[in-house]
Design a protein around this motif. Structure first.
Motif, PDB file in Angstrom:
ATOM      1  N   GLU A 283      58.337  59.835  11.850  1.00 49.43           N
ATOM      2  CA  GLU A 283      58.774  59.701  13.310  1.00 49.43           C
ATOM      3  C   GLU A 283      60.223  59.193  13.381  1.00 49.43           C
ATOM      4  O   GLU A 283      60.927  59.448  14.262  1.00 49.43           O
ATOM      5  N   LEU A 284      60.488  58.166  12.579  1.00 49.55           N
ATOM      6  CA  LEU A 284      61.542  57.307  12.295  1.00 49.55           C
ATOM      7  C   LEU A 284      62.980  58.331  12.073  1.00 49.55           C
ATOM      8  O   LEU A 284      63.768  58.356  12.872  1.00 49.55           O
ATOM      9  N   ASN A 285      62.533  59.111  10.969  1.00 53.51           N
ATOM     10  CA  ASN A 285      63.745  60.066  10.645  1.00 53.51           C
ATOM     11  C   ASN A 285      63.769  61.050  11.787  1.00 53.51           C
ATOM     12  O   ASN A 285      64.893  61.725  11.907  1.00 53.51           O
ATOM     13  N   GLU A 286      62.687  61.486  12.097  1.00 51.36           N
ATOM     14  CA  GLU A 286      62.786  62.781  13.361  1.00 51.36           C
ATOM     15  C   GLU A 286      63.666  62.185  14.651  1.00 51.36           C
ATOM     16  O   GLU A 286      64.502  62.945  14.809  1.00 51.36           O
ATOM     17  N   ALA A 287      63.573  60.938  14.893  1.00 48.40           N
ATOM     18  CA  ALA A 287      63.806  60.525  16.015  1.00 48.40           C
ATOM     19  C   ALA A 287      65.308  60.278  15.947  1.00 48.40           C
ATOM     20  O   ALA A 287      66.221  60.630  16.563  1.00 48.40           O
TER      21      ALA A 287
ATOM     22  N   GLY B 283      71.178  62.820  16.194  1.00 47.50           N
ATOM     23  CA  GLY B 283      72.392  63.285  15.559  1.00 47.50           C
ATOM     24  C   GLY B 283      72.860  62.669  14.339  1.00 47.50           C
ATOM     25  O   GLY B 283      73.880  62.739  13.789  1.00 47.50           O
ATOM     26  N   ALA B 284      71.897  61.716  13.699  1.00 47.30           N
ATOM     27  CA  ALA B 284      72.325  61.055  12.380  1.00 47.30           C
ATOM     28  C   ALA B 284      72.047  62.078  11.505  1.00 47.30           C
ATOM     29  O   ALA B 284      71.248  62.890  11.312  1.00 47.30           O
ATOM     30  N   SER B 285      73.256  62.048  10.433  1.00 49.33           N
ATOM     31  CA  SER B 285      73.149  62.682   9.363  1.00 49.33           C
ATOM     32  C   SER B 285      72.198  62.401   8.082  1.00 49.33           C
ATOM     33  O   SER B 285      71.343  61.180   8.257  1.00 49.33           O
TER      34      SER B 285
END
Length: 308
Positions: A201-205, A210-212
């Motif tokens: 969930e952290l990477n999905e958020a 807009g984080a690369s």
């Protein structure tokens, strides 16, 4: 108020009796303790004594010479060369093995098809003994019939073929990269376990914000891998400081003394030159080097974990 106090005292007494060490447990510990004493503690204490002697490892003539072995270690150019090679290999292996292991773990973690096959392929070199791996790479790097030089010749780069293990400029590098090939798969498994413990969930958020991919790795994945990084860096550092098998098989410390490390020097001096006392003194020095570097490294990495 009296009844609860009495009940708590009875409960404490019962718990104390329950935790009491049973006498028969010593019979289970004793065999292992005896073996450990005979094969670890006694030889270690013996090594401390022999480091102050001029014993050759065979005869019964054991002469006490005080700190002469340690003075020779301090003044020996050969020891300084071995220490330099050891530090170069250690720093390089710790960096390269961990970088490659993280990249492999990220790759395997993202692969949806045949992920188990990729894990097995990358982990397979770890299963090989250092001796077997050394023989394989020694044949591949052979100047006359090695696969590497033959491949370079066939693709039109025959002019840059070199004696990988006989040239002082390339011998240490050849050992370095062959060791990275063998060890990276082991640390990959540790990093992979760490990656799979990170909530998706952290990477999905972060992706929604807009984080690369690089920013996700830099600010989420890598900080949460701090525990795995500590374990892998300490293990790779200790393994690098004790490197022996590859050097024994691939170069025998040569050409000259260009690939001689402290562990290999201990072996050559103690068993090849029959200077067991000097070799044991050098082993004591290596022990304290590993101890100091490990403690220092663990403190820095644990501090980094807290900061992250």
């Amino acid at each position: 108020m009296t009844a609860p106090v009495v009940q708590s005292e009875k409960a404490y007494t019962a718990l104390k009796k329950k935790k009491k060490w049973p006498n028969y447990a010593l019979f289970f510990i004793l065999p292992a303790f005896i073996l450990y004493t005979l094969f670890v503690i006694v030889p270690t204490l013996g090594s401390v004594y022999y480091s102050f002697t001029s014993w050759d490892g065979i005869s019964s003539d054991v002469r006490f010479i005080g700190l002469a072995n340690f003075v020779e270690i301090w003044n020996s150019p050969r020891v300084r060369n071995a220490l330099q090679n050891t530090l170069i290999l250690t720093i390089s292996l710790v960096i390269l093995e961990n970088i490659l292991a993280i990249l492999l773990a990220l790759l395997v973690d993202k692969v949806r098809w045949f992920s188990k096959i990729f894990r097995s392929i990358f982990y397979f070199p770890t299963l090989l003994s250092g001796i077997v791996m050394g023989f394989v790479w020694a044949m591949m790097l052979n100047y006359n019939f090695g696969v590497i030089n033959q491949l370079l010749t066939k693709i039109g780069f025959g002019a840059i073929t070199v004696d990988w293990l006989g040239d002082p400029r390339y011998a240490l590098i050849s050992i370095l990269f062959s060791t990275v090939w063998k060890g990276a798969g082991y640390y990959m498994i540790i990093y992979l376990a760490g990656l799979q413990g990170i909530p998706q969930e952290l990477n999905e958020a972060a992706s929604i914000d807009g984080a690369s991919g690089w920013k996700q790795f830099r600010h989420i994945t890598f900080p949460l891998l701090a525990g795995s990084v500590t374990v892998c860096m300490v293990l790779s550092m200790i393994s690098a400081l004790k490197i022996f098998d590859q050097i024994a098989v691939m170069t025998d410390g040569g050409p000259g003394f260009e690939t001689e490390t402290l562990t290999y020097l201990i072996y050559k001096v103690g068993f090849g030159e029959l200077r067991q006392g000097f070799g044991t003194a050098l082993a004591m020095v290596l022990f304290f080097i590993i101890l100091i570097i490990t403690v220092f490294q663990v403190k820095i990495l644990q501090k980094r974990e807290v900061e992250m």
